[in-house]
Scaffold this active site. Structure first.
Site, PDB file in Angstrom:
ATOM      1  N   GLU A 393       0.807  -1.230   0.000  1.00  0.00           N
ATOM      2  CA  GLU A 393       0.000   0.000   0.000  1.00  0.00           C
ATOM      3  C   GLU A 393       0.838   1.278   0.000  1.00  0.00           C
ATOM      4  O   GLU A 393       0.402   2.313   0.499  1.00  0.00           O
ATOM      5  CB  GLU A 393      -0.967   0.009   1.190  1.00  0.00           C
ATOM      6  CG  GLU A 393      -1.988  -1.097   1.151  1.00  0.00           C
ATOM      7  CD  GLU A 393      -3.045  -0.985   2.232  1.00  0.00           C
ATOM      8  OE1 GLU A 393      -4.127  -1.573   2.062  1.00  0.00           O
ATOM      9  OE2 GLU A 393      -2.800  -0.303   3.260  1.00  0.00           O
ATOM     10  N   GLU A 475      -6.534  -7.853  -0.854  1.00  0.00           N
ATOM     11  CA  GLU A 475      -7.190  -7.622   0.436  1.00  0.00           C
ATOM     12  C   GLU A 475      -8.596  -7.100   0.186  1.00  0.00           C
ATOM     13  O   GLU A 475      -8.841  -6.372  -0.777  1.00  0.00           O
ATOM     14  CB  GLU A 475      -6.446  -6.577   1.291  1.00  0.00           C
ATOM     15  CG  GLU A 475      -5.123  -7.004   1.861  1.00  0.00           C
ATOM     16  CD  GLU A 475      -4.502  -5.928   2.742  1.00  0.00           C
ATOM     17  OE1 GLU A 475      -5.276  -5.192   3.418  1.00  0.00           O
ATOM     18  OE2 GLU A 475      -3.272  -5.801   2.753  1.00  0.00           O
TER      19      GLU A 475
END
Length: 758
Positions: A393, A475
């Site tokens: 991320e 995710e």
């Protein structure tokens, strides 16, 4: 003299500080406690603790002998994992250091040791477990804890002056009837004169039968030498698949003057794995990836769990949860875990350490070293199908990610790369566009009877690319809907519906290879994340690996031939939900039909909701309308699952649940005294129908006798009627007896046999 490995897991001394005097062999033992590896610098409470409490400098010491017959060999201390900075001393002299807690490192101690049968050598390790900003993943905020200590194996390795540094065995022509195997061998040569040696490579099947062998004579005159051995025309080779993960052992041997001087082996599997715009293909067969993320952490002990416990997590993912892929979020994980994934056919996406933050150029150099160490350590594992070479991320960083991607392809040209991102239209250097998609749940979870306006974003709007590329959701869920196992029933059901919705949507989109949910297990975290008690309740299981309702979403996708699954997502209480009753009732099952009987009334057969979840192999059964009145009659219930018209599984629920039994089970009853070992125990307070009492927090006392040690406290409250705990061995053989008691209920005594083969 051939390679010798001596494990160093016992008889360590530990101090929760560091002083120069600890480098002296005659230093007083008053400051130290005796420990064994794997070890965490501080045993933590289950929750509500200060994460700074384990972030300090500490010292590990151990005396060891170097037998005289090893003289003339190169000697190394091999560390599998030390969190997060280590400085190693031998006999008072600094021998080396290492930055980073998730990858292995070796320290050359050849010139520093004293030979003899007595333990005359002193190994001292200074460990800094603070979150140093110069070491990945630190420097920013991270949503998980990195517990300090020497938490993986340590060993003394003796090798000849000309020895094997690494091997990489790559199957070729896998789809053909006649296959090939290329074995790349890296050799270190520390003698100053040229040397002629023979190098052989052999492949053995699971029954230890030699299938092929090839040798080559070479002359080495440089410190580092690389060669490749090609074994072709291999016949009768079976493929590694998720259903039947056939493994082979490749053994590389160096010969000097007709004698074996060094041998290294690795397990491999023959398979092809390819992410494409049309999906993921294993051996040319498309497989819908359905997985979960895994943190390697456990209550109390953090990362410091031995082989058996690491392997058990792989078994839980494969056999209890029924997933076919795991992502090692957000760092390389235990070799034992990966070994077990190879053995059972669980696909792995492994990534480098990091969480959103990118440091300076020196920090990035360490991250690139993480890429190198991870791939060299793990590239022989057939279960690993994707390398993660981007900090999870993180923002774009062009030069850094071009570098990590190129390095991965150089070290392993046969596997694809991915880089987990959460921002749209980020730079794309990898082979697979890996994306965290938290769209569903942003504005709450729609009820099952509603149609979600948006479950997942399309590939093109996320990537911004003109063409389709391999695309994997890495995710979803997690912080969008954190759920405790002891939450009220409706929240548990909605949590399960989130996973149902996303896995269904991913399966229906041919442009997505699959989806990996966040996450398998709850985990400890920093104060600025989670529920304020240092826990992120994001798992489909809790930290003790006890299932929540969402776990049954995954388990029910198993084939009924493996085992029938029938899990009504209810505690079967009249007033737990708003307004009351248990409707709509979601039943996770792989059965063809479910019969529901209340008291003496047969409510009929109910069938999977294929119309709502057409992407799932086994959609849940959903019963919309059920009679039930607050304060009215409430009778016992029976659910019966049918496959091909035959009843195969039954679940019973009591209308008036009463505490009836304290159950104690263990994952395994045979343990080892010759290596670090531990086993999980689970204690449950059950009603008369055999179901957990979901809101019980009764205090339980754990009673333990014999050569074992409880990890964590002896007196514990149940969490939603259940609690897990681990018992570790202490290097001694014997019988460990364990039992549990609360009030008038006492469990049966369980015996654990701890054996020694030496």
């Amino acid at each position: 003299m051939a390679r010798t490995i001596i494990p160093l897991w016992q008889q360590w001394q530990f101090a929760d500080t560091f002083d120069e005097k600890y480098l002296e062999p005659d230093c007083s033992n008053e400051d130290f406690t005796e420990v064994q590896l794997p070890h965490t610098v501080k045993e933590l409470p289950y929750h509500y603790f200060d994460e700074k409490s384990y972030q300090f400098q500490s010292c590990y010491r151990r005396k060891f002998a170097v037998p005289p017959h090893l003289e003339g060999m190169r000697l190394f201390i091999d560390f599998e994992g030390v969190m997060s900075y280590a400085k190693v001393f031998i006999n008072g002299q600094c021998a080396g250091e290492h930055k980073g807690g998730y990858t292995p490192f070796s320290i050359d101690i050849t010139q520093a040791v004293i030979y003899g049968e007595e333990e005359r050598n002193l190994l001292v390790v200074y460990v800094d477990s603070t979150e140093r900003p110069d070491i990945p993943p630190f420097g920013g905020s991270i949503d998980y804890l990195c517990y300090g200590g020497i938490y993986r194996d340590v060993s003394l390795r003796a090798v000849p002056q000309c020895y094997i540094k690494s091997i990489y065995a790559q199957p070729l022509l896998v789809s053909a009837t006649t296959k090939a195997l290329e074995v790349a061998v890296d050799i270190a040569h520390t003698e100053r004169i040229p040397k002629t040696i023979d190098v052989s490579a052999a492949i053995y099947d699971s029954r230890n039968r030699k299938r092929a062998e090839l040798s080559k004579s070479i002359e080495i005159s440089v410190p580092d030498y690389s060669l490749s051995l090609m074994m072709d025309e291999l016949t009768g080779i079976r493929l590694w698949t998720v259903e039947k993960p056939e493994l082979y052992r490749v053994e590389v041997t160096l010969w000097e003057d007709g004698f074996i001087s060094d041998t290294v082996s690795a397990r491999i599997g023959f398979r092809t794995a390819q992410f494409t715009p049309e999906g993921f293909f294993l051996n040319g067969k498309r497989i819908q990836l359905r997985g979960l993320n895994r943190h390697q952490s456990f209550p109390y002990n953090g990362y410091a769990m031995p082989k058996r416990v690491q392997q058990k997590d792989a078994d839980i993912l494969k056999y209890e949860l029924g997933v076919n892929m795991v992502r090692t979020s957000h760092y390389p994980q235990s070799p034992y875990f990966l070994d077990r994934c190879d053995e059972i056919g669980l696909l792995v996406f492994e990534e480098i350490p990091g969480w959103q933050h990118i440091g300076d150029s020196a920090w990035q150099d360490i991250s690139c070293q993480n890429v190198r160490d991870m791939i060299i350590r793990d590239r022989n594992h057939p279960s690993i199908v994707l390398w993660g070479v981007r900090i999870n991320e993180s923002p774009d960083c062009t030069a850094f990610y071009q570098r990590t991607n190129a390095l991965a392809h150089e070290l392993d040209p046969h596997r694809q790369t991915g880089g987990v991102r959460c921002i749209e239209k980020s730079e794309f250097f990898e082979d697979v566009y890996t994306m965290n998609d938290f769209t569903y749940g942003t504005h709450g979870i729609p009820s099952d009877s509603q149609t979600a306006a948006r479950v997942l974003r399309t590939q093109r709007e996320v990537s911004g690319l003109g063409e389709l590329v391999p695309y994997l959701i890495t995710e979803f869920g997690g912080h969008m809907y954190p759920t405790k196992r002891f939450d009220q029933e409706e929240r548990l059901v909605k949590h399960a519906q989130l996973h149902l919705a996303v896995q269904n949507a991913a399966a229906l989109d041919p442009q997505k290879c699959g989806a990996i949910g966040w996450c398998a297990f709850d985990y400890n975290t920093h104060a600025n994340f989670g529920s304020g008690d240092r826990i992120c309740y994001h798992g489909v299981m809790d930290m003790f690996r006890i299932p929540k309702f969402a776990a049954y979403v995954y388990a029910s996708q198993l084939s009924a031939e493996v085992r029938p699954i029938l899990e009504p997502l209810t505690h079967y209480t009249v007033g737990d939900r708003a307004v009351g009753g248990i409707a709509p009732l979601v039943i996770c099952t792989n059965c063809d039909a479910v019969r529901f009987t209340v008291g003496s009334t047969d409510l009929g057969l109910f069938y999977p909701a294929v119309d709502r979840y057409p992407g799932l192999p086994h959609p849940p059964v959903i019963i919309e309308n059920l009679a039930g009145m607050w304060g009215g009659s409430w009778e016992d219930a029976v659910f019966t699952g049918y496959i091909n018209g035959t009843a195969c599984i039954t679940r019973r629920f009591a209308a008036n649940p009463i505490a009836t039994e304290l159950s104690l089970t263990v994952d395994e009853t045979k343990l080892s005294a010759d290596m670090p070992d531990a086993v999980r125990c689970v204690v449950k307070l059950l009603d008369q129908a055999g179901n957990v009492l979901p809101y019980s927090n009764e205090v339980v006392q754990i009673k333990l006798k014999g050569p074992g040690q409880l990890i964590g406290p002896h007196v514990i409250p149940l969490i939603g009627g259940v609690r897990g705990f681990w018992i570790k061995t202490i290097g001694k053989a014997g019988t460990v007896k364990v039992s549990a008691q609360t009030g008038v209920f006492e469990s049966r005594k369980v015996s654990l046999r701890v054996r020694s083969e030496s």
